[in-house]
Design a protein around this motif. Structure first.
Motif, PDB file in Angstrom:
ATOM      1  N   GLY A 218      35.907  37.954  38.050  1.00  0.00           N
ATOM      2  CA  GLY A 218      35.535  37.349  38.758  1.00  0.00           C
ATOM      3  C   GLY A 218      34.020  37.597  39.035  1.00  0.00           C
ATOM      4  N   TYR A 219      33.460  36.599  39.027  1.00  0.00           N
ATOM      5  CA  TYR A 219      31.824  37.575  39.244  1.00  0.00           C
ATOM      6  C   TYR A 219      30.821  35.995  40.290  1.00  0.00           C
ATOM      7  N   ILE A 220      30.080  37.533  41.531  1.00  0.00           N
ATOM      8  CA  ILE A 220      29.890  37.241  42.603  1.00  0.00           C
ATOM      9  C   ILE A 220      28.345  37.391  42.553  1.00  0.00           C
ATOM     10  N   GLY A 221      27.187  36.715  42.292  1.00  0.00           N
ATOM     11  CA  GLY A 221      25.488  37.075  42.048  1.00  0.00           C
ATOM     12  C   GLY A 221      25.086  36.122  41.711  1.00  0.00           C
ATOM     13  N   ARG A 222      23.702  37.047  41.664  1.00  0.00           N
ATOM     14  CA  ARG A 222      22.919  35.524  41.163  1.00  0.00           C
ATOM     15  C   ARG A 222      22.896  35.339  39.610  1.00  0.00           C
ATOM     16  N   ILE A 250      33.510  32.221  39.235  1.00  0.00           N
ATOM     17  CA  ILE A 250      31.739  32.477  39.246  1.00  0.00           C
ATOM     18  C   ILE A 250      31.594  32.218  39.873  1.00  0.00           C
ATOM     19  N   GLY A 251      30.938  32.967  40.690  1.00  0.00           N
ATOM     20  CA  GLY A 251      30.197  32.381  41.981  1.00  0.00           C
ATOM     21  C   GLY A 251      29.258  33.235  42.181  1.00  0.00           C
ATOM     22  N   GLY A 252      28.303  31.916  42.413  1.00  0.00           N
ATOM     23  CA  GLY A 252      26.485  32.539  43.295  1.00  0.00           C
ATOM     24  C   GLY A 252      25.541  30.895  41.874  1.00  0.00           C
ATOM     25  N   SER A 276      32.090  28.712  41.448  1.00  0.00           N
ATOM     26  CA  SER A 276      31.811  28.335  42.491  1.00  0.00           C
ATOM     27  C   SER A 276      30.757  27.180  42.772  1.00  0.00           C
ATOM     28  N   TRP A 278      26.995  27.946  44.824  1.00  0.00           N
ATOM     29  CA  TRP A 278      26.435  29.144  45.684  1.00  0.00           C
ATOM     30  C   TRP A 278      27.268  29.576  46.866  1.00  0.00           C
ATOM     31  N   LEU A 279      27.712  30.569  47.338  1.00  0.00           N
ATOM     32  CA  LEU A 279      28.533  31.499  48.081  1.00  0.00           C
ATOM     33  C   LEU A 279      27.980  31.814  49.435  1.00  0.00           C
ATOM     34  N   ARG A 281      27.882  33.587  53.562  1.00  0.00           N
ATOM     35  CA  ARG A 281      27.949  34.381  53.841  1.00  0.00           C
ATOM     36  C   ARG A 281      29.561  34.055  55.193  1.00  0.00           C
TER      37      ARG A 281
END
Length: 282
Positions: A218-222, A250-252, A276, A278-279, A281
């Motif tokens: 997984g990758y979460i970020g800008r 990949i989220g972001g 996904s 933009w995630l 909060r």
């Protein structure tokens, strides 16, 4: 001039508005901006947030004022039109600073894009300035404009303006030691490294043993070049050759959102990768 050290200053927080094609649901507050508001509010007598597209419901308390600017920038615009709109937004931020100059002692600039004009305005108004860069601007711009006929000229201009940020700032903060590039060493006397980063293990706790989980990377970020997202995408076909049972998430969102989708399609890995966007909060 700033007040006596024992008196909390009136702080202006300048955040370049997020492009309209970024973010999740309409009105979803920028997470990073919201976190800076929470940090700066207890440190100020009055906190003024200068930005655009930020919902008033997300302002922490009446102690914080929102000074809005309108932003029409879209990531799908032609490069030159996007650059002109970017300049217009900088002018609007500067105008807001001029109008409210008497209410501010310190102006904090945060972001990963050019804010040289409002920074220059703050200095001309004799305000103390703090520049917080949460990602290299030049690297992201070079990738974003690499296929544009104006790309080379724009990236040279952006490199000059990024350097100008540090010249104009009284103090500057970079996100990590790796962000202190050789070009920035001449400003080392005014640059601080952000505090250590950590994971809240009460919120992010282990619920399932590793051996019982699916194999997902997984990758979460800008979605920006400095985050290494392009290198991850290049590695995915290589990983799948060795381990075809691995999946990717990949989220972001970010400036390279369209570029990321193009690479996924070109590499034909869409069945193994979930994008996904933009995630929230929430």
């Amino acid at each position: 001039m700033c007040p006596h050290p024992s008196v909390q200053p009136n702080i202006g927080l300048v955040f370049f508005p997020r492009a309209r094609s970024q973010g999740g649901e309409e009105g979803d507050p920028d997470i990073v901006a919201h976190q800076f508001l929470q940090v700066l509010e207890p440190l100020s007598t009055k906190l003024v947030f200068i930005t655009g597209g930020f919902p008033r419901r997300a302002i922490p308390s009446p102690k914080t004022e929102l000074w809005e600017v309108r932003c029409a920038i879209r990531l799908d615009q032609p490069v030159l039109l996007r650059a002109l709109d970017h300049l217009l937004v900088q002018w609007k931020l500067s105008y807001r600073l001029v109008r409210g100059a008497g209410q501010l002692d310190l102006v904090v600039f945060v972001g990963t894009t050019i804010v040289a004009l409002p920074m220059l305005t703050a200095r001309l108004l004799r305000k103390k300035t703090l520049y917080i860069n949460i990602g290299p601007i030049f690297e992201g711009a070079r990738e974003l404009y690499r296929e544009s006929p104006w790309g080379a000229a724009l990236t040279r201009l952006i490199a000059f303006l990024e350097d100008l940020h540090y010249r104009l700032a009284d103090r500057a903060v970079v996100y990590a030691p790796s962000c202190l590039t050789p070009d920035l060493l001449k400003f080392r006397h005014k640059i601080s490294i952000a505090a250590r980063h950590f994971v809240d293990t009460d919120t992010f706790r282990v619920n399932k043993p590793l051996r019982d989980r699916e194999r997902v990377i997984g990758y979460i970020g800008r979605l920006d070049a400095d985050k290494g997202i392009l290198e991850l995408l290049e590695a995915i076909p290589l990983v799948l050759e060795q381990s075809p049972d691995v999946a990717f998430f990949i989220g972001g969102d970010g400036r390279l959102r369209e570029r990321v989708a193009e690479i996924v399609s070109a590499n034909n890995v869409g069945d193994k990768l979930r994008l996904s966007g933009w995630l929230s909060r929430r």
